[in-house]
Design a protein around this motif. Sequence first.
Motif, PDB file in Angstrom:
ATOM      1  N   ASP A 193      -1.143  10.933   2.796  1.00 38.42           N
ATOM      2  CA  ASP A 193       0.175  10.804   2.170  1.00 38.42           C
ATOM      3  C   ASP A 193       1.280  10.856   3.213  1.00 38.42           C
ATOM      4  OD1 ASP A 193      -1.046  10.632  -0.287  1.00 38.42           O
ATOM      5  OD2 ASP A 193      -0.708  12.741  -0.817  1.00 38.42           O
TER       6      ASP A 193
ATOM      7  N   THR B  97       2.581   7.386   6.293  1.00 38.73           N
ATOM      8  CA  THR B  97       3.229   6.306   5.564  1.00 38.73           C
ATOM      9  C   THR B  97       3.369   5.073   6.451  1.00 38.73           C
ATOM     10  OG1 THR B  97       5.353   7.230   6.245  1.00 38.73           O
ATOM     11  CG2 THR B  97       4.524   7.884   4.085  1.00 38.73           C
ATOM     12  N   PRO B  98       3.524   3.895   5.848  1.00 35.53           N
ATOM     13  CA  PRO B  98       3.781   2.697   6.657  1.00 35.53           C
ATOM     14  C   PRO B  98       4.997   2.914   7.555  1.00 35.53           C
ATOM     15  CG  PRO B  98       3.315   2.106   4.386  1.00 35.53           C
ATOM     16  CD  PRO B  98       3.419   3.598   4.402  1.00 35.53           C
TER      17      PRO B  98
ATOM     18  N   THR C 132       4.791   4.780  10.258  1.00 38.17           N
ATOM     19  CA  THR C 132       4.435   5.901  11.137  1.00 38.17           C
ATOM     20  C   THR C 132       3.840   5.333  12.425  1.00 38.17           C
ATOM     21  OG1 THR C 132       4.016   7.390   9.280  1.00 38.17           O
ATOM     22  CG2 THR C 132       2.993   7.949  11.384  1.00 38.17           C
TER      23      THR C 132
ATOM     24  N   HIS D 118      -7.431   4.039   7.160  1.00 36.89           N
ATOM     25  CA  HIS D 118      -6.014   4.080   6.764  1.00 36.89           C
ATOM     26  C   HIS D 118      -5.115   3.662   7.933  1.00 36.89           C
ATOM     27  CE1 HIS D 118      -2.605   5.683   4.365  1.00 36.89           C
ATOM     28  NE2 HIS D 118      -2.115   6.035   5.540  1.00 36.89           N
TER      29      HIS D 118
ATOM     30  N   HIS E 114      -2.483   0.313   8.406  1.00 37.56           N
ATOM     31  CA  HIS E 114      -1.027   0.427   8.588  1.00 37.56           C
ATOM     32  C   HIS E 114      -0.605   0.332  10.054  1.00 37.56           C
ATOM     33  CE1 HIS E 114      -0.364   1.390   4.379  1.00 37.56           C
ATOM     34  NE2 HIS E 114      -1.321   2.306   4.441  1.00 37.56           N
TER      35      HIS E 114
END
Length: 404
Positions: A169, A172-173, A175, A202, A206
């Motif tokens: 969580d 995030t995109p 980061t 993940h 991203h």
Amino acid sequence: MLLNPSAPSAALSAALPSARAVVQSLGASRIREVANAGIGMQGVLPFWFGEPDQQTPEFIRDAAKQALDAGDTFYTHNFGIAPLREAIANYVSALHRPVEPGRVAVTSSGVSALMLLSQLIVNPGDRVVAVTPLWPNLVEIPKILGAEVVKVPLRFGQTWELDVQQLLDALTPGTRAVLLNSPNNPTGWVITREQQEIILAHCRRHGIWILADDVYERLVYDTPGAPDMRACAPSFLDLAHPDDRIVSANSFSKSWLMTGWRLGWVIAPEPMMADLGKLIEYNTSCAPGFAQRGGIVAVERGEEIIAHTVERYRAARDFLHARLNAMPGISAPKSKGAMYLFFRVDGAGDTLDLCKRLVVEARLGLAPGSAFGPEGEGYIRWCFASSLDRLEDGAQRLEKFLRR
């Protein structure tokens, strides 16, 4: 009336010389603050630093001595001497997936490796996520570069554990990077292979960098089949493709009892090596050649040393874990790796003050939990890389202090 051109203006003279604002905002090391209060004080048992109580093995010291006697006192290649880069590549390849020497850079310490990697990938204003509590140097380095650090705390229990969903969580995109130290300083937490696979998928999705601090990877105590000459914590290098956004920092300090040698290494994607070389040149230029000669024999002949160290530390961990949990008001999760127990002390509001009192009143040197961030307050770190006799002496001093 003649003016003195060397005299400062009133406006300039009113302002004292100062460092950059971001540097002024950095937290000074509270571990050092406690240690500085106790260094030189007679009879103090020091468990504050992450350092063994044994010297570097003789065969490693001899290799460096021979290099010095042969006149090895000159500059070396930015990336390190070729025999050491090859030895590290062979060593890493035996533990993980194959790594070419061209992806290896020798550094002047593990912390230098962390700084270089951060300089390589972190921009001012970037968002960087760190799993904490964490060695303060690693948390502060991105701040020096002007980045924002977002913390995801481990959970306290029978052992320290990561809530993977909480970390995802936070990733995030947009980061830039995630900082992961496993086995972890100060908690001894060890990431699982399943967790790594989830995090890596993940981050690939991203475009997030993984900066892995692998300094303690050989100091694991509950791996299947242990003791094992090649026991190793799960590493992102086991899963990484050559073009993945994964960089790894390592050090000779812990596995081979070489803390004072200030020798480490970096594994990075091949396309980034030329730029990494520039950073090494502008930071330290190169690591000392004679120290690198000691590093060669360490990685080539040091497996027995690592196996002995792991067995010794496992016994020390088990002893201290039982000893601490027998004391009223103390809750000590069991460490899965590294060389520390990070334990809770009931009623310890200010652990910096508590650890300073321990130095003065009990002649016992421990590291305050607040040194590892606000989430570490209420906890104390004890480095158990020591003999059982010294640990027992320290435990008796703590017990007597707590009774008072």
